[in-house]
Structure formats: C-alpha cells, structure tokens
Scaffold this active site. Structure first.
Site, PDB file in Angstrom:
ATOM      1  CG  LEU A   7      27.654  99.293  29.008  1.00  0.00           C
ATOM      2  CD1 LEU A   7      28.293  98.360  27.983  1.00  0.00           C
ATOM      3  CD2 LEU A   7      26.867 100.374  28.290  1.00  0.00           C
ATOM      4  CB  ALA A   8      22.894  98.645  34.224  1.00  0.00           C
ATOM      5  N   GLY A  10      21.266  94.655  30.272  1.00  0.00           N
ATOM      6  CA  GLY A  10      21.147  93.232  29.915  1.00  0.00           C
ATOM      7  C   GLY A  10      20.305  92.449  30.912  1.00  0.00           C
ATOM      8  NE  ARG A  14      26.370  84.842  30.137  1.00  0.00           N
ATOM      9  CZ  ARG A  14      27.421  85.527  29.670  1.00  0.00           C
ATOM     10  NH1 ARG A  14      28.577  84.923  29.521  1.00  0.00           N
ATOM     11  NH2 ARG A  14      27.303  86.807  29.362  1.00  0.00           N
ATOM     12  CB  THR A  79      28.237  95.912  25.048  1.00  0.00           C
ATOM     13  OG1 THR A  79      28.979  95.185  24.046  1.00  0.00           O
ATOM     14  CG2 THR A  79      27.997  94.986  26.224  1.00  0.00           C
ATOM     15  N   GLY A 140      36.256  88.248  26.462  1.00  0.00           N
ATOM     16  CA  GLY A 140      36.742  88.609  25.134  1.00  0.00           C
ATOM     17  C   GLY A 140      38.266  88.600  25.161  1.00  0.00           C
ATOM     18  CG  ASN A 223      29.114  87.028  32.554  1.00  0.00           C
ATOM     19  OD1 ASN A 223      28.546  88.112  32.420  1.00  0.00           O
ATOM     20  ND2 ASN A 223      30.345  86.807  32.133  1.00  0.00           N
ATOM     21  CB  ALA A 418       4.003  83.381  90.317  1.00  0.00           C
TER      22      ALA A 418
HETATM   23  C1  UD1 Z   1      31.615  91.566  27.905  1.00  0.00           C
HETATM   24  C2  UD1 Z   1      32.581  91.898  26.758  1.00  0.00           C
HETATM   25  C3  UD1 Z   1      33.794  90.967  26.894  1.00  0.00           C
HETATM   26  C4  UD1 Z   1      34.451  91.158  28.238  1.00  0.00           C
HETATM   27  C5  UD1 Z   1      33.451  90.962  29.366  1.00  0.00           C
HETATM   28  C6  UD1 Z   1      34.077  91.426  30.675  1.00  0.00           C
HETATM   29  C7  UD1 Z   1      31.212  92.627  24.842  1.00  0.00           C
HETATM   30  C8  UD1 Z   1      30.675  92.254  23.531  1.00  0.00           C
HETATM   31  N1  UD1 Z   1      31.918  91.683  25.479  1.00  0.00           N
HETATM   32  O1  UD1 Z   1      31.157  90.249  27.735  1.00  0.00           O
HETATM   33  O2  UD1 Z   1      34.726  91.264  25.855  1.00  0.00           O
HETATM   34  O3  UD1 Z   1      35.548  90.271  28.371  1.00  0.00           O
HETATM   35  O4  UD1 Z   1      32.276  91.758  29.148  1.00  0.00           O
HETATM   36  O5  UD1 Z   1      33.257  91.144  31.773  1.00  0.00           O
HETATM   37  O6  UD1 Z   1      31.018  93.740  25.279  1.00  0.00           O
HETATM   38  N2  UD1 Z   1      24.410  95.164  28.437  1.00  0.00           N
HETATM   39  C9  UD1 Z   1      23.624  96.230  28.056  1.00  0.00           C
HETATM   40  N3  UD1 Z   1      22.916  96.132  26.883  1.00  0.00           N
HETATM   41  C10 UD1 Z   1      22.966  95.047  26.085  1.00  0.00           C
HETATM   42  C11 UD1 Z   1      23.791  93.960  26.481  1.00  0.00           C
HETATM   43  C12 UD1 Z   1      24.511  94.059  27.649  1.00  0.00           C
HETATM   44  O7  UD1 Z   1      23.546  97.237  28.746  1.00  0.00           O
HETATM   45  O8  UD1 Z   1      22.297  95.039  25.040  1.00  0.00           O
HETATM   46  C13 UD1 Z   1      25.167  95.252  29.705  1.00  0.00           C
HETATM   47  C14 UD1 Z   1      24.887  94.111  30.663  1.00  0.00           C
HETATM   48  O9  UD1 Z   1      23.806  94.447  31.531  1.00  0.00           O
HETATM   49  C15 UD1 Z   1      26.209  93.969  31.411  1.00  0.00           C
HETATM   50  C16 UD1 Z   1      27.248  94.484  30.441  1.00  0.00           C
HETATM   51  O10 UD1 Z   1      26.543  95.181  29.415  1.00  0.00           O
HETATM   52  O11 UD1 Z   1      26.236  94.752  32.580  1.00  0.00           O
HETATM   53  C17 UD1 Z   1      28.069  93.362  29.799  1.00  0.00           C
HETATM   54  O12 UD1 Z   1      27.221  92.431  29.159  1.00  0.00           O
HETATM   55  P1  UD1 Z   1      27.454  90.859  29.244  1.00  0.00           P
HETATM   56  O13 UD1 Z   1      26.395  90.214  28.462  1.00  0.00           O
HETATM   57  O14 UD1 Z   1      27.669  90.441  30.629  1.00  0.00           O
HETATM   58  O15 UD1 Z   1      28.820  90.734  28.420  1.00  0.00           O
HETATM   59  P2  UD1 Z   1      29.932  89.606  28.577  1.00  0.00           P
HETATM   60  O16 UD1 Z   1      29.501  88.400  27.835  1.00  0.00           O
HETATM   61  O17 UD1 Z   1      30.317  89.456  29.985  1.00  0.00           O
HETATM   62 MG    MG Z   2      29.443  90.065  31.706  1.00  0.00          MG
END
Ligand code: UD1
Ligand code: MG
Length: 449
Positions: A7-8, A10, A14, A79, A140, A223, A418
C-alpha cells in the site's frame, strides 16, 4: 501461490512534505524500496504496488524489482479501499495475498516468512503481525478473544479504555485471497476518519489470527519525521555495530553514517563526522576523517583521508588526501600520491607518487609518475563551450601558479616556470616558461599626491 500488495497510495499528510511518504529515504533507500526488497526475498508470484497520490513520481522512482504491477487508487479512500481497487482491477484471486503498508520499512523477510508459515499452519482466513508497544500511540489496537482476533480499533476511534490496550497492528497481513474477496466490498467507512479501513476485514473474516512478535524496531510505522529519524537511527546503529564487531574503530560513531552497501576492512579508523555512502569500499588500515564524505569510491589499503570529499573515484594504496581536498568523479589516484589542501581534481588519472599539495585544480588530465604539481597550478580545461585534455609526462615539475591551457601535452621531465601561462606543447626534458620579464626601474619616486 503467493501474491504481494504494497500500500503506497497515501499522501502521508503527517510528513508535511511535497514528496510522497513512501519516497522518503532511510540510509539512501526509499521506504518503498526497502519493503520491496524484503518481499522479493520471498520470491512471490506477483507484486502489486497500490499507488495514488503523485503516482507518476512513485512509479518513476527508480524501483528495482521484477514482476511488479502498479495499481492506481484514485481517490484514496483508505487502506481497505486500496484493496477493493486491487480486487476490481485484478481478476484472478488465488492463493495468499500478503498485504504490507508501504510505510513499515524495516520489516525483515524472515518475519514475513514466519507469518506465512503461521498462516498456513492455521489454515487461516487472515493472519496479522502484532506486537506489544510501550507507547502504542497512533497504532490500531488489536483485541483478541479465544485465540482469535476479534477486532482492530484505530487510535482515533478508541475510547479511553480501549486506548490502554498496548497490542498493536503492524499493518502487515497474510490473507486467503478468496476469503478476502468475498467480504472486501462490504467494508464501510463509519469511523472518525470516514475512511474504508482494511483492519475492518478482521472482524468480517472468521479465522483471524495474530502472530505476536517481540517489540523491536522492525514493525515501526513511519507517519512523521520523528519516526523517520528513529528508523534511520536504528539502521545506522545496526550497520556500525556490524563493522565494529568486524574490526573497524569508530572514534565517535554517533556522528558518522555508513551506507548498508559499503565494505570496510580491518583496522580502519573512522574519525568523527565521517560519512561513507553509496557503494564504497575502504580497505585495511585506512584512517578516514574527521569530517570526510566519501561516496561510491574504492580506497585501497593504508590511505589517510582527512577533512575531504571524494566522489566516484578509485584511490590506490598509501595515498594521503586532505585536509580540504575535493576529489570529483572519475579520478584514479595511484599509490603513494599526495593530494593536499584546497586541491580539486576531476576526471583525471594521477600515476604513482604524484604530488598536488596545495591550491590546485586538475581537470580532464593525465599526470605521469613522480611529477610534482606546484602550488596554485590550474589546468584550464574549459574554453567556454568544450572540455579539453591536459597530459603531463612523468618526472615533471610544474611551477607554482602555472596555468596550463588545454588541450596541451607536456613531455616527460618538463619543468614550467612559476607563474607561466602555458599554451604550447613542450618536449621531454624542456623548460617551458611564459611570463613577462621583470623590469627594475632604479631611483623610482612615488607619486606624492
Ligand atoms: C495503519 C493501520 C493501523 C496500523 C498502522 C501500522 C489502517 C486503517 N490502519 O494506520 O491499524 O497500526 O497502519 O503502521 O489500515 N494507503 C493507501 N491508500 C489509502 C490510504 C493509505 O495506499 O487510501 C497506504 C499509505 O500510503 C501507507 C499505508 O497505506 O503506506 C498505511 O496508511 P497510513 O495512513 O499510514 O495508516 P496508519 O494511520 O499508519
Ligand atoms: Mg502509517
């Protein structure tokens, strides 16, 4: 069959950055590349990278991996939504789907393998990595019942009691992809952030198991920049420890950084504030630093480099560099050479025992062995549009403040006067001198006005 989804997509709000979060670097490698490296060791059949925010930047970030397919998630609704998009775009859902957050960069492949083995042994619908954190803030929280995971509640959705639970979700899951497909589209966004959470699949699936591992930095999620810096520290501590155990002295390790790829030999002394980056190799008995930056460079045995910067070059044995030298890319500095203060060398080959001790610029040049380059010598290699070559034969003595206008060839055992501006080639054993004669006017009276 093993499939991987990273998942990349986002934004990484922050991080307070214009760069997508997964492209931030730790010890020279992006977060995403680090996660990919660990996944690749598992030899998965397919790897999906879910991209969205600045997807072009992420796709073109020089990712080194085979078998990857980018899946675009636009807009990014969480996610769980990311995996919904994946499931719509990829039709065949078979085997296992290992899902990793792209912002958990220190995860080791051995731990992933453990999770997969655990998952298989339980014939689970989903297995996830968890750990007990002293400070679980931001993660979480994982709630278990009768050995199964009941639910995961995000920090923002927890009440005060729930927030006391220190068992956290690492964001790394192994799913039975068919089981996941059956419920993935039923996820709702009824939470504080109005996002579709992947963590809600845990409650919807029957056989949800948690593999709890000891709290170590491996499961650290990034984050914000504080967490980024903490992970950098973790990596650097591991690298420097490894070198110290293998016979490298660090005078002040906290002030030094070393890339993972760099190789350092026995009895090397790394002085304070020294940084060895890229693919560098430092051989036995060298002293490097203080205040030195070396990148993509090989340094052979018994060299001393002090207060200097060296890029992409080859330094042979017994060479002394610095203080305050700048060796730019494509230099070959042979054995027993001496490069002194305020000397810049670029794209040049210096044969054995050449000395360039003070205040010189040597660019696009070849210098024969035993030649001494006097203080302030400049190879004028640029005519305003093109670069030109300077060749200086062995045993030569270039006088202080000589300007060599390239292209130019000086033979062996040539001496230059020189202060000369040398524009013509000169033969072996010659003296080249090009400066106006001194005039002494006697009884000179100063103008009084
Ligand atoms: C997430 C978990 C949390 C866990 C934590 C661990 C969820 C809802 N929460 O929270 O339970 O403890 O990771 O680090 O999953 N991303 C996407 N698409 C989106 C949103 C996010 O691909 O629509 C990707 C982001 O780029 C990131 C990853 O998912 O690489 C996690 O997203 P992030 O927003 O960092 O979640 P956390 O709040 O850290
Ligand atoms: Mg995260």
């Amino acid at each position: 069959m093993l499939n991987v989804a990273i998942l990349a997509a986002g934004k990484g709000t922050r991080m307070e950055s214009s760069l997508p979060k997964v492209l931030h670097k730790l010890s020279g490698k992006t977060l995403l590349q680090r996660v990919l490296d660990s996944c690749n060791e598992l030899k998965p059949n397919r790897i999906f990278i879910i991209v969205g925010h600045k997807s072009n930047e992420v796709e073109n970030s020089g990712i080194k991996s085979k078998n990857i397919q980018f899946i675009v998630q636009n807009p990014q609704k969480g996610t769980g939504h990311a995996i919904q998009v994946l499931s719509q775009q990829v039709k065949k859902h078979e085997g296992k789907l290992l899902v990793l957050n792209g912002d958990v960069p220190l995860i080791k492949s051995e731990t992933l393998q453990k999770l997969i083995n655990f998952h298989d042994s339980k014939t689970a619908d989903v297995s996830l990595l968890t750990t007990n954190k002293k400070d679980p803030y931001g993660y979480g929280r994982v709630f278990t019942k009768d050995n199964l995971v009941e639910k995961i509640i995000e920090e923002k959705d927890c009440n005060n009691d729930q927030r006391q639970n220190s068992l956290v979700n690492a964001g790394i899951y192994c799913f039975n992809w068919i089981s996941l497909s059956k419920i993935i589209n039923t996820l709702k966004s009824n939470n504080k952030q109005k996002e579709i959470y992947l963590t809600d699949t845990i409650t919807l699936l029957k056989k949800s198991y948690s593999l709890e591992i000891k709290d170590n930095a491996e499961l650290e999620g990034i984050n914000n920049r504080l967490q980024l810096s903490k992970c950098e520290d973790t990596i650097q501590t591991i690298i420097k420890k490894k070198h110290m155990i293998k016979g490298v002295t660090f005078i002040n390790p906290a002030s030094c950084t070393i890339s993972e790829e760099s190789i350092i030999g026995l009895d090397v002394i790394i002085e304070a504030n020294t940084h060895i980056r890229g693919n560098s190799k430092i051989s036995n008995n060298c002293t490097i630093g203080p205040n030195t930056y070396i990148k993509d460079t090989t340094v052979n045995e018994n060299c001393e480099i002090i207060n200097s910067t060296v890029f992409n070059s080859e330094i042979m044995d017994h060479v002394n560099i610095g203080p305050y030298s700048h060796i730019r890319p494509n230099c070959e500095i042979s054995s027993y050479c001496k490069i002194g203060n305020f000397v810049e060398i670029k794209n040049s080959q210096l044969e054995e025992k050449v000395k360039v001790n003070h205040l010189s610029y040597i660019g696009d040049s070849k210098v024969g062995k035993y030649t001494n380059i006097g203080a302030g010598t400049i190879t004028a290699n640029f005519d305003g549009s093109k670069k030109h070559q300077t060749n200086i034969g062995k045993n030569s003595s270039i006088g202080a403040n000589t300007v060599l206008i390239a292209p130019i060839n000086l033979g062996e055992s040539v001496t230059t006067g020189a202060g000369s501006v040398i524009t013509k080639d000169s033969q072996n054993n010659s003296l080249a001198i090009a400066r106006s004669k001194q005039v002494n006017i006697e009884n000179w009276k100063k103008n009084d006005s």
